[in-house]
Design an enzyme around this catalytic site. Structure first.
Site, PDB file in Angstrom:
ATOM      1  N   ARG A 269       0.844  -1.197   0.000  1.00 14.98           N
ATOM      2  CA  ARG A 269       0.000   0.000   0.000  1.00 14.98           C
ATOM      3  C   ARG A 269       0.881   1.249   0.000  1.00 14.98           C
ATOM      4  O   ARG A 269       1.999   1.246   0.494  1.00 14.98           O
ATOM      5  CB  ARG A 269      -0.922   0.027   1.222  1.00 14.98           C
TER       6      ARG A 269
ATOM      7  N   TYR B  67      -1.330  -3.671  -6.741  1.00 16.29           N
ATOM      8  CA  TYR B  67      -1.071  -4.436  -5.522  1.00 16.29           C
ATOM      9  C   TYR B  67      -2.144  -4.285  -4.448  1.00 16.29           C
ATOM     10  O   TYR B  67      -2.530  -3.164  -4.088  1.00 16.29           O
ATOM     11  CB  TYR B  67       0.280  -4.037  -4.914  1.00 16.29           C
TER      12      TYR B  67
ATOM     13  N   LYS C  98      -9.671  -2.391   1.356  1.00 16.11           N
ATOM     14  CA  LYS C  98      -9.472  -1.211   2.210  1.00 16.11           C
ATOM     15  C   LYS C  98     -10.266  -0.002   1.702  1.00 16.11           C
ATOM     16  O   LYS C  98     -10.796   0.772   2.504  1.00 16.11           O
ATOM     17  CB  LYS C  98      -7.992  -0.853   2.296  1.00 16.11           C
TER      18      LYS C  98
ATOM     19  N   HIS D  55     -10.828  -2.382  11.110  1.00 13.60           N
ATOM     20  CA  HIS D  55      -9.712  -3.215  10.662  1.00 13.60           C
ATOM     21  C   HIS D  55      -9.488  -4.304  11.705  1.00 13.60           C
ATOM     22  O   HIS D  55      -8.517  -4.269  12.461  1.00 13.60           O
ATOM     23  CB  HIS D  55      -8.471  -2.322  10.502  1.00 13.60           C
TER      24      HIS D  55
ATOM     25  N   SER E  78      -1.593  -3.422  10.304  1.00 14.39           N
ATOM     26  CA  SER E  78      -1.171  -4.318   9.222  1.00 14.39           C
ATOM     27  C   SER E  78       0.081  -5.095   9.614  1.00 14.39           C
ATOM     28  O   SER E  78       1.031  -4.529  10.156  1.00 14.39           O
ATOM     29  CB  SER E  78      -0.880  -3.495   7.970  1.00 14.39           C
TER      30      SER E  78
ATOM     31  N   CYS F 261       0.492  -7.277  11.930  1.00 13.30           N
ATOM     32  CA  CYS F 261       0.711  -7.381  13.383  1.00 13.30           C
ATOM     33  C   CYS F 261      -0.060  -8.531  14.012  1.00 13.30           C
ATOM     34  O   CYS F 261      -0.255  -8.556  15.229  1.00 13.30           O
ATOM     35  CB  CYS F 261       0.376  -6.067  14.060  1.00 13.30           C
TER      36      CYS F 261
ATOM     37  N   ASP G  80      -9.443  -9.781   8.679  1.00  8.36           N
ATOM     38  CA  ASP G  80      -8.932  -8.431   8.390  1.00  8.36           C
ATOM     39  C   ASP G  80      -9.953  -7.314   8.615  1.00  8.36           C
ATOM     40  O   ASP G  80      -9.577  -6.241   9.041  1.00  8.36           O
ATOM     41  CB  ASP G  80      -8.416  -8.373   6.942  1.00  8.36           C
TER      42      ASP G  80
ATOM     43  N   ARG H  68       2.392 -12.112  -0.272  1.00 10.03           N
ATOM     44  CA  ARG H  68       1.060 -12.489   0.234  1.00 10.03           C
ATOM     45  C   ARG H  68       0.502 -13.688  -0.510  1.00 10.03           C
ATOM     46  O   ARG H  68       0.947 -14.025  -1.606  1.00 10.03           O
ATOM     47  CB  ARG H  68       0.101 -11.311   0.063  1.00 10.03           C
TER      48      ARG H  68
ATOM     49  N   ASN I 214      -1.169 -17.845  22.450  1.00 14.35           N
ATOM     50  CA  ASN I 214      -2.025 -16.678  22.717  1.00 14.35           C
ATOM     51  C   ASN I 214      -3.402 -17.089  23.250  1.00 14.35           C
ATOM     52  O   ASN I 214      -4.134 -16.266  23.796  1.00 14.35           O
ATOM     53  CB  ASN I 214      -2.166 -15.820  21.451  1.00 14.35           C
TER      54      ASN I 214
HETATM   55  P1  GTP Z   1      -2.494  -7.629   7.470  1.00 11.64           P
HETATM   56  O1  GTP Z   1      -2.969  -8.672   6.517  1.00 11.64           O
HETATM   57  O2  GTP Z   1      -1.413  -6.772   6.880  1.00 11.64           O
HETATM   58  O3  GTP Z   1      -3.597  -6.779   7.995  1.00 11.64           O
HETATM   59  O4  GTP Z   1      -1.695  -8.385   8.665  1.00 11.64           O
HETATM   60  P2  GTP Z   1      -2.174  -9.251   9.945  1.00 11.64           P
HETATM   61  O5  GTP Z   1      -2.529  -8.342  11.065  1.00 11.64           O
HETATM   62  O6  GTP Z   1      -3.192 -10.247   9.532  1.00 11.64           O
HETATM   63  O7  GTP Z   1      -0.806  -9.982  10.367  1.00 11.64           O
HETATM   64  P3  GTP Z   1      -0.396 -11.535  10.283  1.00 11.64           P
HETATM   65  O8  GTP Z   1      -1.244 -12.408  11.151  1.00 11.64           O
HETATM   66  O9  GTP Z   1      -0.298 -11.910   8.853  1.00 11.64           O
HETATM   67  O10 GTP Z   1       1.060 -11.505  10.933  1.00 11.64           O
HETATM   68  C1  GTP Z   1       2.094 -10.709  10.428  1.00 11.64           C
HETATM   69  C2  GTP Z   1       3.428 -11.217  10.906  1.00 11.64           C
HETATM   70  O11 GTP Z   1       3.456 -11.233  12.344  1.00 11.64           O
HETATM   71  C3  GTP Z   1       3.734 -12.628  10.439  1.00 11.64           C
HETATM   72  O12 GTP Z   1       5.070 -12.709  10.026  1.00 11.64           O
HETATM   73  C4  GTP Z   1       3.499 -13.459  11.673  1.00 11.64           C
HETATM   74  O13 GTP Z   1       4.295 -14.618  11.697  1.00 11.64           O
HETATM   75  C5  GTP Z   1       3.836 -12.508  12.827  1.00 11.64           C
HETATM   76  N1  GTP Z   1       3.045 -12.845  14.046  1.00 11.64           N
HETATM   77  C6  GTP Z   1       1.713 -13.060  14.107  1.00 11.64           C
HETATM   78  N2  GTP Z   1       1.328 -13.414  15.366  1.00 11.64           N
HETATM   79  C7  GTP Z   1       2.448 -13.406  16.123  1.00 11.64           C
HETATM   80  C8  GTP Z   1       2.709 -13.690  17.505  1.00 11.64           C
HETATM   81  O14 GTP Z   1       1.830 -14.027  18.297  1.00 11.64           O
HETATM   82  N3  GTP Z   1       4.010 -13.553  17.922  1.00 11.64           N
HETATM   83  C9  GTP Z   1       5.017 -13.186  17.062  1.00 11.64           C
HETATM   84  N4  GTP Z   1       6.248 -13.094  17.548  1.00 11.64           N
HETATM   85  N5  GTP Z   1       4.798 -12.924  15.745  1.00 11.64           N
HETATM   86  C10 GTP Z   1       3.544 -13.027  15.281  1.00 11.64           C
HETATM   87  C1  SPV Z   2      -3.085  -4.405   5.281  1.00  9.87           C
HETATM   88  O1  SPV Z   2      -2.107  -3.742   4.887  1.00  9.87           O
HETATM   89  O2  SPV Z   2      -3.662  -4.167   6.377  1.00  9.87           O
HETATM   90  C2  SPV Z   2      -3.569  -5.527   4.459  1.00  9.87           C
HETATM   91  C3  SPV Z   2      -2.950  -5.736   3.134  1.00  9.87           C
HETATM   92  O3  SPV Z   2      -4.474  -6.217   4.869  1.00  9.87           O
HETATM   93  S1  SPV Z   2      -3.630  -4.730   1.895  1.00  9.87           S
HETATM   94  O4  SPV Z   2      -4.764  -5.417   1.302  1.00  9.87           O
HETATM   95  O5  SPV Z   2      -2.597  -4.493   0.867  1.00  9.87           O
HETATM   96  O6  SPV Z   2      -4.085  -3.473   2.454  1.00  9.87           O
HETATM   97 MN    MN Z   3      -5.072  -5.563   6.993  1.00 10.16          MN
END
Ligand code: GTP
Ligand code: SPV
Ligand code: MN
Length: 586
Positions: free
Chosen positions: A82, A214, A223, A243, A265, A267, A294, A383, A510
């Site tokens: 983004r 993208y 979004k 979100h 994002s 996280c 999401d 992704r 968790n």
């Molecule tokens: P968006 O799709 O961008 O909105 O991201 P998201 O919030 O869905 O994040 P996602 O679950 O894909 O995690 C992002 C990164 O954080 C990945 O590399 C995960 O492995 C890492 N991660 C997720 N949960 C944990 C956790 O509990 N501990 C740690 N250390 N890392 C984590």
């Molecule tokens: C984010 O960035 O929070 C995502 C990926 O979920 S995107 O669809 O590119 O915004």
């Molecule tokens: Mn997101």
């Protein structure tokens, strides 16, 4: 503007809804495509699109023995995330967009975008994508139409939304009743970062996006529609577009609590939404059901509770870090019929990314022979796109037209210091303050510096389509007589020790925090009495740590002096984002 005489606009006639046909014809006259294709959402159409993209190199087939139906897309190396600095909210009054958004006057923005779109689809096909965000028969769902010249976007929208004939039928039915649909116009243009803008016109329910293919820049249902425009609509209509992931936590007593969680994002939303409890918890009967990973639309119900739907039908999830140890459900989900973007491949053409396993990749995300000197093999924002139904923990309640009742809202960010593992807000107003005070380190999900702490209220800094001050006031307005609002919590999986390592094991573990959260909701689990300004921390021993290696007690404490500094930083952050009042003390 170009001076070349134009051929006759190609007649559209794809819908019985004049407003839709007229718009498509108008866009075709401007963009001059060679062909117009109205998407029906069928399997045949999807297969044709894939075949066409394989033929022209947009998609590369992955190893079909290990990953049937799966393909790799390598995006332009300047188009990998983004672009918040090129994203605008275009309202008549600048103040309505707020200091939290880039703003441009609608007239100026339209002129700028129309000049970019002028003739941009010559030699290309214009795709009309009718889509529905949310279960197709849900009163909480909303529809839109995206016009794009990218078959990759069409294929992704088919996985991410309810796209095609059923959505078109709903749009036509609603059109007969005078209800508008969201109009999203997209072109990849030249993929030139200097000719790239993502413009939102909330007062017109429209989006114009140019120059990127993208993710959130291009899949306009996500979004742009489901957060920026929907947050605006939600404020007008009395609901919330957030979100947030949505998960169902089934307890050993057989009850399922639905929890919505907002993390910025990259996280941890996808990971938490698909959590598999450790064995001891599974044996006791704990189970997590995935409703969404999401986005969450929450409406106050007649019973006073907040009822939530996931407007999406698929996951556009972060690949790096996904493994059998961290997120086995995601890994199982993406074994087939998945589009991978910007991952590496092994020598037998399987998708690969950092954290997956210890194989050595053959080619990096740009298709170069892997060389560690070039950085990670997979792009950090690589992704997967996949239908939600392929997830082993997919909740059938994701299709419930009424949505699911939310018992708890959880905020959280990536904080190496200060923030404890979990605390509970004292009440709704305090919970809103906790959400508004969120901070997190930036990630690769957006272009720019990574790892910089910034304020990201409710994980909505890049996504709130209006003034943050009005947004916080809107959140506060839900606290009214008869409301049975969720309890609000804050978590942090990312606290680090002096050695730079995470203090908390995270992922499946968790569940221990979720157990305390639902225990608080049910009035069983103990808090510490809340004798300090942070909120209610777990009472000593209230979080089950049995079977874990020793966990630092620092994770459960807050240093009062550091907390004072945090409060000052929060106040500065909120002022910078236009919140008109000082945050209340606490
Ligand atoms: P968006 O799709 O961008 O909105 O991201 P998201 O919030 O869905 O994040 P996602 O679950 O894909 O995690 C992002 C990164 O954080 C990945 O590399 C995960 O492995 C890492 N991660 C997720 N949960 C944990 C956790 O509990 N501990 C740690 N250390 N890392 C984590
Ligand atoms: C984010 O960035 O929070 C995502 C990926 O979920 S995107 O669809 O590119 O915004
Ligand atoms: Mn997101």
């Amino acid at each position: 503007m170009n001076a070349v005489p134009r051929p006759q606009a190609i007649p559209a006639h794809g819908s019985r809804l004049a407003a839709l046909n007229d718009w498509v014809a108008e866009v075709a006259a401007l963009t001059q495509p060679d062909r117009i294709h109205w998407c029906d959402g069928s399997d045949d159409e999807y297969a044709d699109l894939l075949a066409q993209m394989v033929a022209d190199g947009t998609l590369l087939p992955l190893n079909q023995d290990t990953h049937p139906g799966s393909y790799l897309h390598r995006s332009h190396p300047d188009d990998v995330a983004r672009v918040e600095h090129l994203t605008f909210v275009c309202t008549r009054e600048r103040d309505d967009a707020g200091p939290n958004n880039h703003w441009m006057a609608p007239r100026e923005a339209h002129a700028k975008m129309d000049a970019l779109f002028d003739g941009c689809m010559r030699g290309r096909t214009l795709y009309v994508i009718p889509y529905c965000m949310g279960p197709i028969d849900s009163p909480l769902a909303r529809c839109g139409v995206e016009i794009t010249d990218s078959p990759y976007v069409v294929a992704n929208m088919r996985l991410m939304t309810r796209m095609g004939e059923a959505a078109l039928a709903r749009i036509e039915r609603e059109g007969d009743q005078g209800k508008p649909f969201v109009r999203g116009l997209h072109s990849i243009g030249e993929l030139d970062p200097d000719r790239r803008f993502i413009m939102h016109f909330p007062e017109e329910l429209s989006i114009k996006s140019y120059g990127s293919g993208y993710g959130g820049n291009a899949l306009l249902g996500k979004k742009c529609h489901a957060l920026r425009l929907a947050s605006w609509q939600a404020r007008e209509e009395g609901w919330l577009a957030e979100h947030m992931l949505i998960l169902g936590l089934e307890t050993p007593a057989g009850e399922t609590h639905y929890i919505a969680a907002a993390f910025p994002s990259a996280c941890g939303k996808t990971n938490l939404a698909m959590l598999i409890p450790p064995e001891a918890y599974r044996e006791k009967g704990w189970k997590v059901w995935t409703v969404g990973d999401d986005i969450c639309w929450m409406h106050p119900g007649k019973d006073g509770r907040l009822w939530a739907i996931n407007p999406e039908a698929g996951y556009f999830g972060v690949a790096p870090g996904t493994s059998a140890a961290t997120n086995p459900n995601a890994l199982a989900t993406i074994q087939h019929d998945t589009i991978y973007t910007n991952v590496a491949v092994t020598d037998d053409n399987q998708p690969w990314w950092e954290g997956l396993d210890d194989r050595v990749p053959a080619l990096d995300w740009q298709g170069r022979p892997y060389d560690a000197a070039n950085g990670p093999a997979a792009h950090p924002n690589a992704r997967f796109t996949v239908s939600a139904r392929q997830c082993p923990s997919w909740s059938p309640r994701a299709e419930d037209p009424q949505g699911v009742p939310i018992s708890a809202i959880v905020f959280g960010g990536r904080r190496a210091t200060l923030m404890p593992l979990v605390f509970e807000a004292r009440d709704w107003a305090h919970g809103v303050q906790v959400g508004a005070s969120m901070g997190s380190e930036t990630t690769a999900a957006a272009t720019g510096q990574v790892g910089v702490m910034r304020r990201d209220p409710m994980a909505m800094k890049p996504f709130c389509g209006y003034h943050f001050g009005d947004y916080f006031a809107h959140w506060l307005s839900f606290d009214k007589p008869g409301a049975k609002l969720p309890k609000v919590f804050h978590v942090n999986w990312f606290r680090k020790g002096d050695d730079g390592k995470f203090l908390w094991p995270g992922f499946g573990e968790n569940i221990r925090v979720l157990e305390w959260i639902v225990g608080r909701v049910e009035g069983r689990a103990h808090g510490d009495g809340g004798g300090h300004s942070v909120g209610i921390l777990p009472a000593e021993g209230a979080i089950d740590l049995a079977g874990l290696p020793p966990v630092s007690p620092a994770l459960f404490r807050v240093d009062e002096q550091e907390w004072q500094a945090e409060k000052d930083s929060v106040a500065d952050g909120l002022r910078a984002m236009g919140y008109p009042q000082e945050p209340e003390d606490g």
